[in-house]
Design a protein around this motif. Structure first.
Motif, PDB file in Angstrom:
ATOM      1  N   ILE A  77       0.884  -1.149   0.040  1.00 13.33           N
ATOM      2  CA  ILE A  77       0.185   0.517  -0.076  1.00 13.33           C
ATOM      3  C   ILE A  77       1.264   1.364   0.237  1.00 13.33           C
ATOM      4  N   LEU A  78       1.900   1.330   1.331  1.00 12.98           N
ATOM      5  CA  LEU A  78       2.695   2.554   0.743  1.00 12.98           C
ATOM      6  C   LEU A  78       3.361   2.698  -0.470  1.00 12.98           C
ATOM      7  N   SER A 115      -7.082  -4.892  -9.112  1.00 14.25           N
ATOM      8  CA  SER A 115      -6.721  -4.721  -7.569  1.00 14.25           C
ATOM      9  C   SER A 115      -7.806  -5.060  -6.967  1.00 14.25           C
ATOM     10  N   LEU A 116      -9.313  -4.244  -7.334  1.00 19.89           N
ATOM     11  CA  LEU A 116     -10.428  -4.500  -6.738  1.00 19.89           C
ATOM     12  C   LEU A 116     -10.302  -6.592  -7.069  1.00 19.89           C
ATOM     13  N   PHE A 117     -10.347  -6.506  -8.198  1.00 20.14           N
ATOM     14  CA  PHE A 117     -10.780  -8.183  -9.274  1.00 20.14           C
ATOM     15  C   PHE A 117      -9.750  -8.916  -7.705  1.00 20.14           C
ATOM     16  N   ILE A 118      -9.270  -9.072  -7.866  1.00 18.29           N
ATOM     17  CA  ILE A 118      -8.008  -9.394  -6.119  1.00 18.29           C
ATOM     18  C   ILE A 118      -8.747  -9.166  -5.210  1.00 18.29           C
ATOM     19  N   SER A 148      -6.674 -12.610   5.436  1.00 17.92           N
ATOM     20  CA  SER A 148      -7.265 -10.857   5.171  1.00 17.92           C
ATOM     21  C   SER A 148      -6.056  -9.810   4.994  1.00 17.92           C
ATOM     22  N   ALA A 149      -4.782 -10.495   4.980  1.00 17.00           N
ATOM     23  CA  ALA A 149      -3.637  -9.712   4.361  1.00 17.00           C
ATOM     24  C   ALA A 149      -4.302  -8.938   3.171  1.00 17.00           C
ATOM     25  N   VAL A 150      -3.608 -10.322   2.196  1.00 15.46           N
ATOM     26  CA  VAL A 150      -4.381 -10.063   1.434  1.00 15.46           C
ATOM     27  C   VAL A 150      -5.507  -8.603   0.272  1.00 15.46           C
ATOM     28  N   LEU A 151      -6.410  -9.782   1.444  1.00 14.07           N
ATOM     29  CA  LEU A 151      -7.534  -8.506   1.195  1.00 14.07           C
ATOM     30  C   LEU A 151      -7.715  -6.963   1.205  1.00 14.07           C
ATOM     31  N   VAL A 152      -7.175  -6.489   2.962  1.00 16.81           N
ATOM     32  CA  VAL A 152      -6.247  -5.459   3.136  1.00 16.81           C
ATOM     33  C   VAL A 152      -5.504  -4.381   2.602  1.00 16.81           C
ATOM     34  N   GLY A 153      -4.468  -5.368   2.199  1.00 18.32           N
ATOM     35  CA  GLY A 153      -3.609  -4.875   1.273  1.00 18.32           C
ATOM     36  C   GLY A 153      -3.776  -4.609  -0.449  1.00 18.32           C
ATOM     37  N   PHE A 154      -5.097  -5.563  -0.973  1.00 22.51           N
ATOM     38  CA  PHE A 154      -5.316  -4.815  -2.639  1.00 22.51           C
ATOM     39  C   PHE A 154      -6.276  -4.235  -2.409  1.00 22.51           C
ATOM     40  N   ALA A 158      -6.107  -0.470  -4.401  1.00 24.33           N
ATOM     41  CA  ALA A 158      -6.912   0.276  -4.870  1.00 24.33           C
ATOM     42  C   ALA A 158      -7.598   1.838  -4.911  1.00 24.33           C
ATOM     43  N   ALA A 159      -7.274   1.823  -3.179  1.00 22.45           N
ATOM     44  CA  ALA A 159      -7.846   2.983  -2.695  1.00 22.45           C
ATOM     45  C   ALA A 159      -6.840   4.142  -2.728  1.00 22.45           C
ATOM     46  N   VAL A 160      -5.926   3.985  -2.644  1.00 26.14           N
ATOM     47  CA  VAL A 160      -5.192   4.600  -2.943  1.00 26.14           C
ATOM     48  C   VAL A 160      -4.230   5.267  -5.055  1.00 26.14           C
TER      49      VAL A 160
END
Length: 180
Positions: A77-78, A115-118, A148-154, A158-160
């Protein structure tokens, strides 16, 4: 208007937001670094215990793998924030002006879409393992936590990237208005 209220107004402006965001990013980076150091210490303690025959930290290997996954995904994300993630800037650097900005927007839109797809598929998988109440073998940790790390990461990527795309589109629009 007094100088005191001017400072307050400045803090509420975009510059204040940018400074606050930079502080948050710096703190997250420091926390990720400290987490990595803690993981190295756990690994060293576990290795010393194993090879001296004194002890073995149950679940240490799981903790290290799950921790590394979280560090990588939060770090991604960073990296997306600074546009250092999953991109080859060959085209934008070879171009300039409006064309480079347009290519960057297209790359950003593709990044958001992928990212949203993943993230969607990760959410679907997490829902399935949550229904099974699956836990890890060593720690007994619910497998929802590491996955959940994968979900949070992607979702974070996507948000950033969506935010950066909006900023780029508004800059491009302002540039185009200025040219007319």
């Amino acid at each position: 208007m007094t100088s005191g209220s001017g400072n307050r107004d400045e803090r509420m402006s975009g510059n204040g937001f940018i400074r606050a965001e930079a502080i948050v990013v710096r703190l997250v980076g420091i926390l990720l670094g400290l987490a990595l150091i803690a993981m190295v210490l756990v690994n060293v303690a576990n290795a010393v215990g194993r090879y001296t025959g004194g002890f073995s930290l149950v679940g240490a290997d799981e903790l290290l793998v799950y921790g590394m996954i979280w560090i990588v995904m939060l770090g991604a994300i960073l990296a997306a924030r600074s546009r250092d993630h999953l991109s080859i800037n060959l085209l934008p650097t070879a171009m300039s002006g409006v064309m480079a900005a347009t290519v960057q927007i297209v790359v950003d839109l593709a990044t958001v879409a992928v990212s949203l797809f993943i993230a969607w598929h990760s959410f679907d998988f997490i829902s399935r393992i949550a229904a099974l109440n699956q836990t890890s073998m060593g720690l007994g940790m619910p497998m929802v936590i590491p996955h959940s790390a994968v979900l949070v990461g992607f979702v974070g990527i996507a948000a950033v990237t969506a935010f950066l795309t909006i900023v780029d589109i508004s800059r491009l629009a302002a540039f185009e208005r200025g040219r007319k």
